[in-house]
Write a protein that holds these residues in place. Structure first.
Motif, short mmCIF file in Angstrom:
data_model
loop_
_atom_site.label_atom_id
_atom_site.label_comp_id
_atom_site.label_asym_id
_atom_site.label_seq_id
_atom_site.Cartn_x
_atom_site.Cartn_y
_atom_site.Cartn_z
N THR A 49 50.81 40.89 34.66
CA THR A 49 50.20 40.08 33.11
C THR A 49 50.60 40.79 32.18
O THR A 49 50.96 40.48 30.64
CB THR A 49 48.34 41.38 33.19
OG1 THR A 49 48.09 40.50 34.26
CG2 THR A 49 47.58 40.09 32.31
N ALA A 50 51.39 41.97 31.78
CA ALA A 50 52.04 42.61 31.18
C ALA A 50 53.29 41.88 30.85
O ALA A 50 53.71 41.99 29.82
CB ALA A 50 52.88 43.91 31.42
N PRO B 142 49.39 42.70 39.60
CA PRO B 142 49.00 41.92 38.46
C PRO B 142 48.97 43.03 37.08
O PRO B 142 49.09 41.78 36.64
CB PRO B 142 47.78 42.12 39.51
CG PRO B 142 47.52 42.66 40.31
CD PRO B 142 48.63 43.31 40.81
N ARG B 143 48.64 43.97 37.38
CA ARG B 143 48.71 44.74 36.08
C ARG B 143 50.25 43.76 35.33
O ARG B 143 50.38 44.06 34.31
CB ARG B 143 48.36 45.63 36.25
CG ARG B 143 48.10 46.59 34.97
CD ARG B 143 47.83 47.69 34.53
NE ARG B 143 47.27 48.31 35.37
CZ ARG B 143 46.51 49.66 35.39
NH1 ARG B 143 47.67 50.50 34.84
NH2 ARG B 143 45.99 50.28 36.59
N ILE C 34 53.74 36.23 25.92
CA ILE C 34 52.95 35.48 24.78
C ILE C 34 53.65 36.27 23.21
O ILE C 34 53.67 35.31 22.01
CB ILE C 34 51.15 35.71 24.97
CG1 ILE C 34 51.24 34.98 26.15
CG2 ILE C 34 50.38 35.34 24.19
CD1 ILE C 34 49.47 35.20 26.75
N MET D 16 52.21 38.94 28.71
CA MET D 16 51.01 38.90 27.43
C MET D 16 52.69 39.61 26.50
O MET D 16 52.78 39.18 25.77
CB MET D 16 50.71 40.73 27.40
CG MET D 16 49.40 40.36 28.15
SD MET D 16 48.34 39.13 26.79
CE MET D 16 48.56 38.37 27.91
N ILE D 17 53.57 40.30 27.40
CA ILE D 17 55.22 40.32 26.36
C ILE D 17 55.56 39.09 25.98
O ILE D 17 56.00 38.96 24.90
CB ILE D 17 56.12 41.55 27.19
CG1 ILE D 17 55.83 42.64 26.65
CG2 ILE D 17 57.40 40.90 26.27
CD1 ILE D 17 56.19 43.56 28.06
N ARG E 288 48.17 47.45 41.73
CA ARG E 288 48.46 47.70 39.96
C ARG E 288 50.11 46.41 39.31
O ARG E 288 50.25 46.22 38.73
CB ARG E 288 50.16 48.90 39.59
CG ARG E 288 49.19 49.99 40.37
CD ARG E 288 48.60 50.30 38.88
NE ARG E 288 48.09 51.82 39.28
CZ ARG E 288 48.11 52.90 38.58
NH1 ARG E 288 48.90 52.98 39.38
NH2 ARG E 288 47.27 53.50 38.97
#
Lengths: 302, 214
Positions: free
Chosen positions: A287-288, A283-284, A294, A291-292, A281
């Motif tokens: 990644t989140a 990496p997720r 970004i 994304m935030i 979990r």
């Protein structure tokens, strides 16, 4: 000039306080007495007094690991502003230098871990690198947003004067960035949602497993380096929360100390309230965070 | 006021990402409910303080419907069908998060090119609406379970609603009612379908529908 140099002794002296504070908070939440806040200092002195034992399979890389990584982190600490724009070294573009000094410290630690030839250490190294692959782009996106908001390319102006200089329309991206920087900080310092610093079960360890074979002064360097890294990232975060360039040193340092303490306590609370995520979990989560950041970048680019 | 609107809209984007990235169904449903509440609060602050009964009614209805009624129905559906954590995504959560980030960017890119009045163009509303719509579609396409597809449908509808909010001053009652009724009917159909699929196949996966049963 002298006032700029003050951040060096402050970093050197107060960095080990942070892990102690986190452990204290965790102890309070668990209803325990907990180790004293100064525990890391005692540990460091104890370890420095000892001698080191080296396995015969290791080469000079293993011995260089702790020294080089500590040197890199100390060098990186020169770029970080404390309480406003007091960073000893700064030049345009030192954000890249800062990020890669952190990367270099990690790289040499990983090499030293691989050098031992132990399978556990190799596993830890692989995990560390996997997660840092995801954490580093997030850090860079955060820097990009700050460059965009403040129009400067050096850490001390980017962070030191971020809040007070920033136009109001960037407030939203700033909030998102603080959030993702917090997650990056947890990941980089192997705190709980990513890695549990208290556990000593090799199968679940990431950072601790890499330094299993180090002992004595080497271990002291590694622990000290880890605490400095935590201090640096928390200091960067603190600058994004309160403005600290009023020009009145007393007020700035008070704000700075308070914010760093509060952030450390928040990290301790997160650690007490959460369990470690499953390896799959992590990496997720990263990644989140990316994304935030970004989304913050997209908002900042308009 | 404008800051509040911005905060709410950023919250909407974040709830989108939560739906894309979280595993348990409960979290997803709560995120969509939160999104509904956020969108329901929006009309009150969008056009300054010119509040009328109309805006209050729209707000109240949307919060009630999207924030409470539909999520409650979905929770009940979960309870009855005894599914907890099984979402079968066709692509991984990490990949869908990255795609979602890309779609947010796309929403912003597209909205800057749309021929809209100037004061609307400068606000976050259009890009957020578009990206919510697209992420809703993404959820519908990439999740196999019918319940998550329902959630995607809801998000899509939220996006359309947000887009319609631009004109909320002039948006006639009838259209408003029509949209809400539309959602409600959609959810109703989905719920019935869910029950039937669950009865027939003991699962909520849509994949099973391709195999015929007598």
């Amino acid at each position: 000039m002298l006032i700029k140099m003050i951040s060096i002794p402050v970093t050197l002296a107060f960095a080990p306080l942070l892990p102690g504070l986190i452990n204290k908070i965790k102890a309070v939440f668990a209803g325990r007495q907990g180790p004293p806040v100064l525990q890391l200092y005692f540990d460091l002195f104890k370890l420095l007094k000892k001698g080191a034992v080296y396995s015969t399979t290791t080469t000079w890389v293993f011995r260089a690991g702790p020294i080089v990584s500590l040197a890199c982190l100390l060098l990186a600490s020169l770029f970080v502003p404390l309480a406003g724009a007091y960073s000893p070294l700064s030049f345009p573009g030192d954000v890249v230098a800062f990020a890669y000094l952190l990367g270099m410290a990690r790289f040499i630690t990983v090499l030293a871990a691989l050098d031992t030839g132990s399978s556990f250490e190799g596993m830890g190294a692989s995990r560390e690198v996997t997660f840092s692959i995801l954490a580093e782009p997030t850090l860079f996106i955060i820097f990009i947003v700050l460059v965009r908001c403040t129009g400067s390319m050096s850490l001390s102006t980017m962070f030191g004067q971020a809040v007070s200089r920033m136009p109001m329309k960037f407030a939203a991206s700033l909030a998102l960035i603080v959030f993702s920087l917090f997650i990056v900080c947890l990941a980089e310092n192997s705190r709980i949602p990513v890695d549990d610093p208290a556990t000593h079960l090799e199968l679940t360890m990431i950072h601790e497993v890499m330094v299993l074979d180090h002992g004595g002064p080497d271990l002291a360097f590694i622990l000290y380096g880890a605490s400095i890294k935590l201090f640096l990232l928390v200091a960067l975060m603190a600058h994004l929360i309160l403005p600290m360039d009023s020009g009145d040193p007393v007020r700035d340092w008070t704000y700075f100390g308070a914010t760093v303490a509060v952030l450390t306590i928040v990290i301790g609370m997160v650690e007490s309230g959460m369990a470690r995520l499953r390896m799959i979990r992590v990496p997720r989560l990263l990644t989140a965070a990316c994304m935030i950041a970004i989304v913050g970048m997209i908002l900042g680019m308009r | 006021m404008d800051h509040l609107v911005q905060i709410i809209l950023i919250g909407v984007i974040l709830t989108n990402l939560v739906v894309l990235g979280s595993h348990p169904l409960n979290t997803c449903i709560r995120a969509v409910a939160l999104q509904g509440v956020a969108l329901g609060v929006l009309p009150l602050f969008l056009h300054g303080r010119e509040w009328s009964y109309h805006t209050f009614l729209i707000s109240f209805m949307v919060i009630g419907l999207k924030g409470f009624l539909i999520p409650i129905l979905l929770f009940r559906a979960i309870r009855e069908a005894v599914v907890r954590k099984e979402q079968e995504p066709l692509i991984g959560f990490t990949a869908s998060l990255i795609l979602g980030g890309g779609l947010v960017g796309l929403g912003f890119a597209v909205s800057s090119g749309l021929p809209l009045p100037a004061e609307i163009k400068s606000s976050l509303l259009v890009p957020v609406a578009l990206s919510t719509l697209m992420i809703g579609l993404l959820v519908i396409v990439t999740r196999v379970k019918i319940l998550t597809q329902t959630l995607g449908y809801l998000m899509l509808e939220n996006g359309i609603f947000a887009f319609g909010l631009i004109l909320t001053k002039e948006l006639p009652w009838l259209i408003e009612m029509g949209v809400s009724l539309d959602i409600f009917a959609g959810i109703f159909v989905m719920g019935t379908l869910m029950g039937h699929i669950h009865e027939e196949f003991n699962t909520l996966s849509v994949r099973k529908l391709s195999s015929l049963k007598g």
